[in-house]
Design a protein around this motif. Structure first.
Motif, PDB file in Angstrom:
ATOM      1  N   UNK A   9       0.353  -1.524   0.501  1.00 19.59           N
ATOM      2  CA  UNK A   9       0.065  -0.307   0.106  1.00 19.59           C
ATOM      3  C   UNK A   9       1.225   1.105   0.444  1.00 19.59           C
ATOM      4  N   UNK A  10       2.240   0.910   0.850  1.00 19.23           N
ATOM      5  CA  UNK A  10       2.773   2.607   0.153  1.00 19.23           C
ATOM      6  C   UNK A  10       3.530   2.550  -0.341  1.00 19.23           C
ATOM      7  N   UNK A  20      -2.764  10.572   4.393  1.00 18.19           N
ATOM      8  CA  UNK A  20      -2.901   9.696   6.239  1.00 18.19           C
ATOM      9  C   UNK A  20      -2.485  11.321   7.091  1.00 18.19           C
ATOM     10  N   UNK A  23      -5.085  13.845   6.674  1.00 26.17           N
ATOM     11  CA  UNK A  23      -5.627  13.838   7.920  1.00 26.17           C
ATOM     12  C   UNK A  23      -5.392  13.757   9.615  1.00 26.17           C
ATOM     13  N   UNK A  24      -4.614  13.079   9.503  1.00 26.54           N
ATOM     14  CA  UNK A  24      -3.737  13.574  10.620  1.00 26.54           C
ATOM     15  C   UNK A  24      -3.621  15.562  11.712  1.00 26.54           C
ATOM     16  N   UNK A  26      -5.285  17.669  10.212  1.00 24.70           N
ATOM     17  CA  UNK A  26      -6.484  18.256   9.923  1.00 24.70           C
ATOM     18  C   UNK A  26      -7.245  17.788  11.014  1.00 24.70           C
ATOM     19  N   UNK A  27      -7.020  16.543  12.209  1.00 23.00           N
ATOM     20  CA  UNK A  27      -7.397  15.993  13.519  1.00 23.00           C
ATOM     21  C   UNK A  27      -6.845  16.646  14.133  1.00 23.00           C
ATOM     22  N   UNK A  30      -7.969  19.938  13.918  1.00 22.99           N
ATOM     23  CA  UNK A  30      -9.471  20.959  14.323  1.00 22.99           C
ATOM     24  C   UNK A  30      -9.817  20.521  15.846  1.00 22.99           C
ATOM     25  N   UNK A  31      -8.672  19.414  17.046  1.00 22.64           N
ATOM     26  CA  UNK A  31      -8.424  19.494  17.886  1.00 22.64           C
ATOM     27  C   UNK A  31      -8.502  20.700  18.596  1.00 22.64           C
ATOM     28  N   UNK A  34     -11.320  23.502  18.200  1.00 24.50           N
ATOM     29  CA  UNK A  34     -12.390  22.887  19.256  1.00 24.50           C
ATOM     30  C   UNK A  34     -11.694  23.801  20.360  1.00 24.50           C
ATOM     31  N   UNK A  37     -11.203  27.803  20.469  1.00 22.78           N
ATOM     32  CA  UNK A  37     -13.265  27.803  20.417  1.00 22.78           C
ATOM     33  C   UNK A  37     -13.882  28.211  21.775  1.00 22.78           C
ATOM     34  N   UNK A  42     -13.604  35.345  26.197  1.00 21.42           N
ATOM     35  CA  UNK A  42     -14.211  35.422  27.068  1.00 21.42           C
ATOM     36  C   UNK A  42     -15.919  35.297  27.490  1.00 21.42           C
ATOM     37  N   UNK A  43     -16.463  33.913  27.372  1.00 21.67           N
ATOM     38  CA  UNK A  43     -17.912  34.112  27.103  1.00 21.67           C
ATOM     39  C   UNK A  43     -18.434  33.018  28.142  1.00 21.67           C
ATOM     40  N   UNK A  44     -19.907  32.833  28.604  1.00 16.58           N
ATOM     41  CA  UNK A  44     -20.387  32.458  29.832  1.00 16.58           C
ATOM     42  C   UNK A  44     -21.028  31.075  28.935  1.00 16.58           C
ATOM     43  N   UNK A  45     -21.054  30.242  28.385  1.00 17.04           N
ATOM     44  CA  UNK A  45     -22.217  29.501  28.357  1.00 17.04           C
ATOM     45  C   UNK A  45     -23.130  28.734  29.896  1.00 17.04           C
TER      46      UNK A  45
ATOM     47  N   UNK B  21     -16.316  19.990  15.973  1.00 19.41           N
ATOM     48  CA  UNK B  21     -16.303  21.585  15.660  1.00 19.41           C
ATOM     49  C   UNK B  21     -17.239  22.520  15.577  1.00 19.41           C
ATOM     50  N   UNK B  57     -28.581  27.696  23.181  1.00 18.54           N
ATOM     51  CA  UNK B  57     -27.523  28.041  24.801  1.00 18.54           C
ATOM     52  C   UNK B  57     -27.109  29.865  25.133  1.00 18.54           C
ATOM     53  N   UNK B  58     -27.054  29.778  25.744  1.00 16.80           N
ATOM     54  CA  UNK B  58     -26.923  31.341  26.440  1.00 16.80           C
ATOM     55  C   UNK B  58     -25.794  31.468  26.804  1.00 16.80           C
ATOM     56  N   UNK B  59     -25.506  32.837  25.417  1.00 15.55           N
ATOM     57  CA  UNK B  59     -23.385  33.139  26.422  1.00 15.55           C
ATOM     58  C   UNK B  59     -23.343  34.496  26.592  1.00 15.55           C
ATOM     59  N   UNK B  60     -23.151  34.338  28.117  1.00 15.60           N
ATOM     60  CA  UNK B  60     -23.084  36.095  27.789  1.00 15.60           C
ATOM     61  C   UNK B  60     -21.725  36.267  28.546  1.00 15.60           C
ATOM     62  N   UNK B  61     -20.933  37.370  28.212  1.00 20.21           N
ATOM     63  CA  UNK B  61     -19.602  38.086  28.436  1.00 20.21           C
ATOM     64  C   UNK B  61     -19.968  39.289  29.171  1.00 20.21           C
TER      65      UNK B  61
END
Lengths: 476, 307
Positions: A9-10, A20, A23-24, A26-27, A30-31, A34, A37, A42-45, B21, B57-61
């Protein structure tokens, strides 16, 4: 075969290898994306509020752990001093409450100080100390329990609240501090009746917001440095040993306070309280008994003194009466009898005096010392003066008796006696006559009244018969 | 070094990560940026709203009122929040580039002046507060350092005032500077507490203390003092005096958004909940003053600025 296939294959698919690797990449991208984000803004969730990062030195968990332990000791010292000072001047109930506060608050703080996680430790300390200050100061439990003596407790709790927030400010950002302040304030507002605040923990505050806030701080959102997992395991073991030693050193104090509070609480029970009350009454009575006896004795004595005065007055009256009676008797005795009695007594006295002289002479004779005696001889000169006085007395007495006898036999004395007897007879006769006259007058008046009475009775009878008789009918 | 990975597994992992994501990107259905004070209020409201089954979901700053309109202009926020009235320059700057702006007052925050319950101070003016708390004393009075300066009789005459206030990060700090000190700074002798509730507690422990904090923080050891421009027109903070604008230390809690941006169904539902009777009750329970006429607000017609 499988390895060969992979080689094949190689060998045949160079583009696949690139794919490949792409892909790595990309992963990984993505990590990273994520993660980015999650922590970028300074966001309250779901109610979690964080703030913009500041420029502050980051504390390590070990440092925070040490700071919390030191704070717990300072807190205990302050509360102990305040509660002891309050108990010193307070009533038994205030003393008991001060002891309870000391025990519960210090136990809770030591309990928190020996938990394993430094951040949980800090948040729980914040929670307990703040709610405690809200209950004892803002809701005025201190004033309710200790009245005017509340200043020690209020001062200590207030200072400890300020200290724990200053400590928290080294780990939490201002916005996080504000949020925790509101969370704790809201919890107290929703649970104003809870007085067992020593058992409240930060996890009770808000399941959502509180947990999210703690997670945010733990992940680096605050000023607390995150720990590497491997280091953390070793650090956990070290802190466990430290916590065990920490609590072991302080346990004797807590146990002693427990025992003291148990004893105090025991005395608070109804049965014991009744027993103590009875005992106190007995003691009070026993203490007052000497004074009571003294008082009663004084009362009896004073009564006796008062009574004695009355008795003495009565006796004096009796004596006076007797004296008066005696005077009266002596006045009513006839002079003759008096004179005779006097004469007789005088004769007796004369005889007695003669006997006395004889006796004295005999005594003088008997007292002459025997020949050869060594004692002082009897001196007759010592008794000559007394013998002379005695002889003179006897002579005067004899003269009195002779004079009295002559008086009784004289005519003037007899006439005077006759005059007295005659005057008395006249007065008695006059009095008898007067009495008879009064008796006669009374008798006749009574007889007249009885006669008139019967006459009126007869008249009434006749009149009543005639008035009650029906009128006679006229005959045609 | 070659890395051997099964292709299907790699593809599956990639898909999962990609899905995660995407999910994270769409996690915040409603984004609120601006005043930390309003952020605190809306945090409680959002919790109750979500507890009723709303999944958005409410996000507040809480980054400050000044950051609210820029965030709205950049498209980062669904709602912008302010704990002060908008300035004309802010409205002009926004409407010039983004069209009309809709602003809604959702409640009021009021600063109350607290003294110890044993303190006999009957009332205080804004100028007196400035003379006590301000370093520059921009309202023109001489410094007030002792209770005798506020005409209290003996034994208060010679006792110095203990000034207690909040740190620069608290909303009360900015409000006090704006409404009382006319933008001036605080006197150096003011004790700064790290959190607002500590101000009122500090006042409750010292009869010579005075402090300003949210009216909701009133405790059993403290008393609110009527405030006014002059001593013959002093008021206490109530829902009525705050909403009619007569209480001088009240500020509106404002929610605003762009009229040109389409609002999602979730955002509309959340806004309706905020101004509903239930939402207003949450605001009241949080320690702020709700709107006076809640029934009317349920069919609220927002104010549109910039037209």
């Amino acid at each position: 075969m499988r390895q060969g296939a992979d080689l094949t294959l190689r060998g045949h698919y160079d583009h696949a290898a690139v794919l490949r690797q792409s892909t790595i990449v990309l992963v990984v991208f993505l990590l990273v994306g994520c993660g980015g984000t999650r922590t970028a803004g300074p966001v309250q969730v779901d109610g979690r509020l964080s703030a913009a990062p500041g420029e502050r030195r980051v504390l390590t968990p070990a440092e925070l752990d040490l700071l919390c332990g030191a704070y717990a000791d300072r807190y205990a010292a302050a509360l102990i001093s305040a509660c002891d000072a309050t108990a010193l001047v307070g009533t038994p109930a205030q003393r008991r409450q001060a002891l309870r506060l000391k025990l519960e608050a210090v136990s809770a703080v030591y309990d928190i100080a020996t938990t394993d996680d430094p951040l949980t430790k800090l948040l729980d300390l914040l929670m307990v100390v703040t709610v405690q200050s809200q209950a004892w100061i803002d809701d005025d439990l201190a004033g309710r329990w200790f009245g005017a003596n509340d200043r020690h407790v209020v001062g200590a709790i207030r200072r400890q609240r300020q200290e724990i927030w200053m400590l928290a400010a080294q780990v939490l950002r201002p916005a996080q501090l504000q949020e925790i302040d509101w969370l704790v304030w809201e919890w107290r507002r929703a649970h104003p009746q809870v007085e067992a605040i020593s058992f409240v923990r930060f996890s009770d505050v808000a399941a959502g917001a509180g947990r999210a806030l703690a997670a945010d701080i733990r992940s680096g959102g605050g000023l607390l440095a995150p720990l590497d997992d491997a280091l953390k395991a070793a650090e956990d073991y070290r802190r466990l040993a430290e916590r065990t030693l920490y609590l072991a050193k302080r346990q004797p104090f807590l146990l002693a306070w427990h025992a003291e509070l148990m004893a105090d609480t025991l005395f608070e029970k109804h049965e014991i309280a009744t027993l103590v009350t009875v005992a106190e009454r007995v003691v009070t009575l026993a203490e007052s008994l000497p004074a009571l006896i003294e008082r009663e004795r004084n009362a009896v004595l004073s009564g006796f003194i008062e009574h004695r005065a009355a008795v003495e007055k009565f006796l004096a009256d009796v004596r006076q009466t007797i004296e008066s009676t005696r005077t009266l008797v002596s006045e009513t005795k006839t002079l003759t009898e008096t004179a005779r009695g006097t004469l007789s007594e005088a004769g007796t006295a004369s005889t007695a005096a003669t006997k006395t002289v004889t006796t004295v002479q005999d005594l003088v004779h008997d007292l002459t010392p025997a020949p050869g005696s060594t004692s002082k001889p009897f001196a007759i000169a010592d008794y000559v003066a007394a013998a002379k006085e005695l002889t003179a007395t006897v002579r005067e007495l004899t003269q009195v008796i002779t004079a009295t006898d002559a008086l009784i036999k004289s005519r003037a004395w007899t006439e005077r006696l006759d005059e007295v007897n005659h005057a008395a007879a006249e007065r008695v006769e006059h009095a008898t006559g007067q009495a008879e006259r009064i008796l006669d007058t009374s008798f006749w008046r009574a007889a007249a009244i009885i006669t008139v009475f019967f006459a009126m009775l007869l008249t009434y009878r006749v009149l009543s018969v005639r008035l009650t008789q029906p009128p006679r009918e006229k005959q045609p | 070094v070659s890395i051997v990975l099964p292709r299907r597994g790699v593809a599956l992992a990639a898909l999962v990560m990609l899905g995660g994501w995407v999910a994270s990107l769409s996690a915040s259905d409603i984004t609120i940026i601006g005043s930390s004070t309003v952020g605190d209020v809306l945090t409680r409201v959002a919790q109750v709203w979500r507890a009723q089954g709303n999944t958005a979901i409410v996000a507040i700053t809480g980054s400050g009122s000044n950051s609210a309109l820029p965030a709205l202009a950049e498209g980062k926020a669904t709602f912008a929040t302010l704990s002060r009235p908008l300035t004309q320059s802010e409205i002009t700057a926004f409407t010039a580039t983004h069209g009309p702006l809709i602003t809604v007052v959702i409640g009021y925050d009021a600063l109350a002046v607290f003294v110890h319950r044993d303190n006999p101070l009957p009332a205080i003016t804004l100028a007196q507060l400035d003379a006590a708390f301000g370093a520059e004393r921009r309202r023109g009075l001489n410094p007030i350092r002792r209770w005798g300066d506020l005409h209290l009789p003996e034994p208060w005459t010679s006792r110095p005032l203990l000034l207690i206030g909040s740190g620069p990060h608290a909303g009360a700090h900015a409000l006090m500077r704006e409404l009382v000190l006319n933008g001036g700074t605080f006197a150096a002798q003011m004790v700064q507490e790290p959190v607002t509730s500590s101000i009122v507690q500090g006042v409750g422990t010292d009869p010579a203390a005075i402090g300003c904090a949210s009216a909701a923080l009133l405790s059993k050891r403290t008393r609110m003092v009527p405030v006014g421009e002059s001593l013959d027109r002093v008021l206490l903070p109530t829902a009525a005096t705050c909403s009619d604008g007569t209480y001088p230390l009240a500020r509106p809690l404002i929610l605003c958004w762009s009229a040109t941006t389409a609002m999602s169904a979730e955002a509309k539902a959340f806004f309706q909940f905020v101004v509903s009777a239930e939402g207003q009750e949450v605001i009241a329970n949080t320690g702020f003053f709700p709107l006076g006429r809640v029934a009317e607000m349920e069919n609220h017609l927002p104010v549109v600025d910039g037209k």
